[in-house]
Structures are given as structure tokens and as C-alpha cells.
Design an enzyme around this catalytic site. Structure first.
Site, PDB file in Angstrom:
ATOM      1  N   GLU A  36       8.887  37.309 -59.306  1.00  0.00           N
ATOM      2  CA  GLU A  36       8.478  38.639 -58.849  1.00  0.00           C
ATOM      3  C   GLU A  36       7.080  38.983 -59.364  1.00  0.00           C
ATOM      4  O   GLU A  36       6.895  39.287 -60.536  1.00  0.00           O
ATOM      5  CB  GLU A  36       9.493  39.698 -59.294  1.00  0.00           C
ATOM      6  N   LYS A  70      16.123  48.484 -49.198  1.00  0.00           N
ATOM      7  CA  LYS A  70      14.957  47.915 -49.879  1.00  0.00           C
ATOM      8  C   LYS A  70      13.887  48.970 -50.110  1.00  0.00           C
ATOM      9  O   LYS A  70      13.268  49.004 -51.183  1.00  0.00           O
ATOM     10  CB  LYS A  70      14.384  46.756 -49.063  1.00  0.00           C
ATOM     11  N   ASP A  71      13.647  49.825 -49.128  1.00  0.00           N
ATOM     12  CA  ASP A  71      12.639  50.876 -49.268  1.00  0.00           C
ATOM     13  C   ASP A  71      13.015  51.868 -50.368  1.00  0.00           C
ATOM     14  O   ASP A  71      12.166  52.288 -51.159  1.00  0.00           O
ATOM     15  CB  ASP A  71      12.437  51.619 -47.950  1.00  0.00           C
ATOM     16  N   GLU A  85      12.595  47.719 -61.717  1.00  0.00           N
ATOM     17  CA  GLU A  85      12.141  46.494 -61.045  1.00  0.00           C
ATOM     18  C   GLU A  85      13.275  45.464 -60.961  1.00  0.00           C
ATOM     19  O   GLU A  85      13.429  44.786 -59.943  1.00  0.00           O
ATOM     20  CB  GLU A  85      10.930  45.896 -61.766  1.00  0.00           C
ATOM     21  N   GLU A 145      17.066  43.552 -53.248  1.00  0.00           N
ATOM     22  CA  GLU A 145      16.462  42.641 -52.268  1.00  0.00           C
ATOM     23  C   GLU A 145      17.287  41.370 -52.099  1.00  0.00           C
ATOM     24  O   GLU A 145      17.536  40.930 -50.970  1.00  0.00           O
ATOM     25  CB  GLU A 145      15.033  42.284 -52.691  1.00  0.00           C
TER      26      GLU A 145
END
Length: 131
Positions: A33, A100-101, A74, A81
Site C-alpha cells: 500500500e 471503498k469510497d 488505512e 478493498e
């Protein structure tokens, strides 16, 4: 040997085993990530600034809270995700986009919180040095 023999499918039986899996997860997020690496860099900078500016114990608590709130958000975004992609096999689905948004929005809100905490703590000290 089938896949059940190669991969753990049951709960961890020992604390050490659970800790090893948790560390594996942290390493995986840092490797995969990009944004987590940016968050880590920002955290390191905040810690260095905190040391250089000799902040108080209470201010340290706020800085550490801000750092760990961003890290946690995070991690949760990454989980969101991964799980949603698994469910829809990487195909577009409106509800997956929404999930996801919203998860990404949570990261943004936590990052804004962290920036505000940093500004409130660091700006007065920096101004005092400049004057």
C-alpha cells in the site's frame, strides 16, 4: 498434500503465533500500500519534529493518537478493498465502489485530524523559535 495441510485454517493456538500473523499483516500493508508508506513517512516526520521541539507528555499523546488513528484507518481501508474485491472478483459493482469510497473517506478524515493536531502543536513552537 492439499491446501488445508499448507495453510492455517483454524484459530491461532498461541499468542506468539497470533503475533507473527499480525506482524506479517503489517509488513504486507507496508509493502503493498503506497499510501501507508506515505503515512509512515509523515509519522516519522511528526516524531522527529516532536523530539526536536521538546513537546510535552500530553502533546506526545495527541501526536501518537493522530498517528495510530491514521494507521488504523488505512488498515481498515485495505481490508475493505481486499474483501470487496474478493466478493465481486474484481468486477465493477456500485455497492463495492460505495464501500471503498467510504473507507477511503475514513482515511482522509483521519489524515485531516492528524494534520490539525500537528498544526495545533507545532505551529506555536515553530513561531516561538522564529521570533
Amino acid at each position: 498434500m492439499d491446501s488445508r495441510d499448507k495453510h492455517q485454517t483454524e484459530k491461532n493456538h498461541h499468542l506468539i503465533q497470533a503475533m507473527c500473523h499480525a506482524i506479517d499483516g503489517i509488513i504486507q500493508v507496508l509493502r503493498e500500500e503506497r499510501n501507508m508508506r506515505y503515512h509512515l513517512l509523515a509519522a516519522c516526520l511528526a516524531i522527529i519534529m516532536s523530539i526536536l521541539l521538546h513537546i510535552s507528555a500530553m502533546e506526545w499523546l495527541w501526536i501518537l493518537l493522530a498517528i495510530f488513528v491514521v494507521f488504523t484507518s488505512e488498515f481498515l481501508n485495505t481490508v475493505t478493498e481486499a474483501v470487496t474485491d474478493l466478493i465481486v472478483d474484481h468486477h465493477y459493482e456500485l455497492n463495492v465502489k460505495k464501500a471503498k469510497d467510504v473507507a477511503a473517506g475514513g482515511v482522509l478524515i483521519s489524515a485531516i485530524f492528524s494534520v490539525l493536531v500537528g498544526l495545533i502543536i507545532f505551529i506555536p513552537r515553530i513561531l516561538a523559535i522564529i521570533r
